[in-house]
Design a protein around this motif. Sequence first.
Motif, short mmCIF file in Angstrom:
data_model
loop_
_atom_site.label_atom_id
_atom_site.label_comp_id
_atom_site.label_asym_id
_atom_site.label_seq_id
_atom_site.Cartn_x
_atom_site.Cartn_y
_atom_site.Cartn_z
N ASP A 59 0.81 -1.21 0.00
CA ASP A 59 0.00 0.00 0.00
C ASP A 59 0.84 1.27 0.00
O ASP A 59 0.29 2.37 0.11
CB ASP A 59 -0.93 0.01 1.22
N PHE A 60 2.17 1.14 -0.11
CA PHE A 60 3.03 2.31 -0.20
C PHE A 60 2.56 3.20 -1.34
O PHE A 60 2.15 2.71 -2.40
CB PHE A 60 4.47 1.88 -0.42
N TYR A 61 2.63 4.51 -1.15
CA TYR A 61 1.98 5.43 -2.10
C TYR A 61 2.50 5.27 -3.53
O TYR A 61 1.73 5.37 -4.50
CB TYR A 61 2.12 6.88 -1.62
N GLN A 62 3.79 4.99 -3.71
CA GLN A 62 4.32 4.85 -5.06
C GLN A 62 3.74 3.62 -5.75
O GLN A 62 3.51 3.64 -6.97
CB GLN A 62 5.84 4.78 -5.02
N ASN A 63 3.48 2.57 -5.00
CA ASN A 63 2.84 1.38 -5.55
C ASN A 63 1.35 1.63 -5.80
O ASN A 63 0.80 1.18 -6.81
CB ASN A 63 3.05 0.20 -4.62
N TYR A 64 0.71 2.35 -4.89
CA TYR A 64 -0.70 2.72 -5.06
C TYR A 64 -0.92 3.54 -6.33
O TYR A 64 -1.95 3.41 -7.00
CB TYR A 64 -1.18 3.48 -3.82
N PHE A 65 0.05 4.36 -6.68
CA PHE A 65 -0.08 5.23 -7.86
C PHE A 65 -0.04 4.47 -9.18
O PHE A 65 -0.34 5.05 -10.23
CB PHE A 65 1.05 6.26 -7.88
N GLN A 66 0.33 3.19 -9.19
CA GLN A 66 0.64 2.51 -10.44
C GLN A 66 -0.58 2.25 -11.33
O GLN A 66 -0.49 2.35 -12.55
CB GLN A 66 1.37 1.19 -10.15
N VAL B 173 0.22 16.31 7.79
CA VAL B 173 0.07 15.76 9.14
C VAL B 173 -0.54 14.37 9.03
O VAL B 173 -1.68 14.23 8.57
CB VAL B 173 -0.81 16.66 10.02
N PRO B 174 0.18 13.32 9.42
CA PRO B 174 -0.36 11.96 9.27
C PRO B 174 -1.69 11.79 10.02
O PRO B 174 -1.84 12.25 11.16
CB PRO B 174 0.73 11.07 9.86
N ALA B 175 -2.62 11.14 9.38
CA ALA B 175 -3.92 10.87 10.02
C ALA B 175 -3.80 9.65 10.92
O ALA B 175 -3.24 8.63 10.52
CB ALA B 175 -4.98 10.65 8.96
N PRO B 176 -4.34 9.71 12.16
CA PRO B 176 -4.29 8.55 13.05
C PRO B 176 -5.11 7.38 12.51
O PRO B 176 -4.77 6.22 12.75
CB PRO B 176 -4.86 9.08 14.36
N ASP B 177 -6.18 7.70 11.79
CA ASP B 177 -7.01 6.67 11.15
C ASP B 177 -7.13 7.00 9.67
O ASP B 177 -8.14 7.55 9.21
CB ASP B 177 -8.40 6.64 11.79
N PRO B 178 -6.10 6.67 8.89
CA PRO B 178 -6.11 7.05 7.48
C PRO B 178 -7.23 6.37 6.71
O PRO B 178 -7.61 5.23 7.02
CB PRO B 178 -4.73 6.61 6.98
N ARG C 200 -4.33 9.79 3.80
CA ARG C 200 -3.30 9.45 4.79
C ARG C 200 -2.98 10.63 5.70
O ARG C 200 -2.28 10.47 6.69
CB ARG C 200 -2.03 8.98 4.07
N PHE C 201 -3.47 11.82 5.31
CA PHE C 201 -3.16 13.04 6.05
C PHE C 201 -4.43 13.67 6.60
O PHE C 201 -5.51 13.55 6.02
CB PHE C 201 -2.44 14.04 5.14
N LEU C 202 -4.27 14.36 7.73
CA LEU C 202 -5.39 15.08 8.32
C LEU C 202 -5.76 16.29 7.46
O LEU C 202 -4.90 16.90 6.83
CB LEU C 202 -5.02 15.56 9.72
N ASN C 203 -7.04 16.62 7.48
CA ASN C 203 -7.49 17.87 6.86
C ASN C 203 -7.23 19.00 7.85
O ASN C 203 -7.84 19.06 8.91
CB ASN C 203 -8.97 17.79 6.52
N PRO C 204 -6.28 19.91 7.57
CA PRO C 204 -5.89 20.90 8.57
C PRO C 204 -6.97 21.96 8.78
O PRO C 204 -7.64 22.38 7.83
CB PRO C 204 -4.63 21.52 7.97
N GLU C 205 -7.13 22.37 10.02
CA GLU C 205 -8.07 23.46 10.30
C GLU C 205 -7.55 24.77 9.73
O GLU C 205 -8.34 25.60 9.26
CB GLU C 205 -8.29 23.58 11.81
N THR C 206 -6.24 24.97 9.78
CA THR C 206 -5.64 26.16 9.21
C THR C 206 -4.49 25.73 8.30
O THR C 206 -3.86 24.70 8.52
CB THR C 206 -5.10 27.11 10.30
N LEU C 207 -4.19 26.55 7.32
CA LEU C 207 -3.10 26.25 6.40
C LEU C 207 -1.75 26.44 7.08
O LEU C 207 -1.63 27.25 8.02
CB LEU C 207 -3.19 27.16 5.17
N PRO C 208 -0.71 25.74 6.64
CA PRO C 208 0.63 25.99 7.17
C PRO C 208 1.02 27.45 6.95
O PRO C 208 0.58 28.08 5.98
CB PRO C 208 1.51 25.05 6.35
N ALA C 209 1.87 27.97 7.81
CA ALA C 209 2.27 29.38 7.73
C ALA C 209 2.94 29.71 6.40
O ALA C 209 2.85 30.85 5.92
CB ALA C 209 3.21 29.72 8.89
N TRP C 210 3.59 28.72 5.80
CA TRP C 210 4.31 28.99 4.55
C TRP C 210 3.40 29.04 3.33
O TRP C 210 3.84 29.41 2.23
CB TRP C 210 5.40 27.92 4.32
N LEU C 211 2.12 28.67 3.51
CA LEU C 211 1.21 28.57 2.37
C LEU C 211 0.03 29.52 2.54
O LEU C 211 -1.04 29.13 3.01
CB LEU C 211 0.71 27.12 2.24
#
Length: 304
Positions: free
Chosen positions: A145-152, A176-181, A188-199
């Motif tokens: 299930d590694f993402y590169q294999n999933y992309f195939q 941010v990794p999701a605890p329950d992806p 696989r990542f959480l939906n952030p409440e706020t955007l990162p400061a760099w974005l």
Amino acid sequence: MPSNRYVRLNGIDIHLAEQGEGPLVVLLHGFPETSHSWRHQLEALAAAGYHAVAPDQRGYGASDRPTAIDQYSIFHLVGDVVALIRELGEEQAVVIGHDWGSIVAWNTALLRPAVVRGVVGISVPPIPRGTLPPLTVTEQRFGPDFYQNYFQEPGIADAELNKDVEGALRRIYAGVPAPDPTPGFAGRFLNPETLPAWLPREDLAVFVKQFTKSGFTGGLNYYRNLDHNWQQTAAWQDAPITPPALYISGENDGVRAMYPLDEAARAIVPNLRATVDIPNCGHWTQQENPELVNTALLEFLKGL
């Protein structure tokens, strides 16, 4: 401010953002990004006396998107870089890449060293060609299930990411990794409440607009050529990357665990001038901490 135009390379139209005059520096983005990811570097390089050029690589942004998967091999990607340098009237350039762009940059330096005055990889180090196909290695190391294999499988990840472009990019960029992806890649990542400061929101909007138009298939096709690239580059087994080189990575970048700059990687880059760790920085290195990245780039460029 960067200017924008198109050039015809190897039968397709490639969109460029460019700024400044002087020695040529080519900036290659990764996945899922576009030339917009180099907005901070274009300005800094131009101010320092360089001609900075960031293409939307084939399949991305406003550039053409060939439909056949085999049109995204490493030879096509390197061919676009070489053709771009020639189209801009130069014999050589410094080639800088981030993420997948690093893979293209390292391979440009490997396959066409005479064209590369210097090479910089950001996030992804030079990866020695192993004895097994890359997707076999990733499945053994990280599971099927590694993402590169999933992309195939064509159409699967494409549909997932296209279904909610803004939501997918928000999750991926926040990282941010999701605890329950949930199934898929963005899940696989959480939906952030706020955007990162760099974005800032306006920069996210640029990426969302670009990927809403282009979709993700072009970028995913880079991954779908990983095993094909390995097969086709057998003649370069253990060949060194000879141009002057620099490696930059964020100290919190997960790529460091997947692809470390270990002894084997260093061995194929005999002219590695320096490695730079960016503190408190994740994967989106040149966007997260442009000041330190720009300082490292300009120091390397001056040394050439």
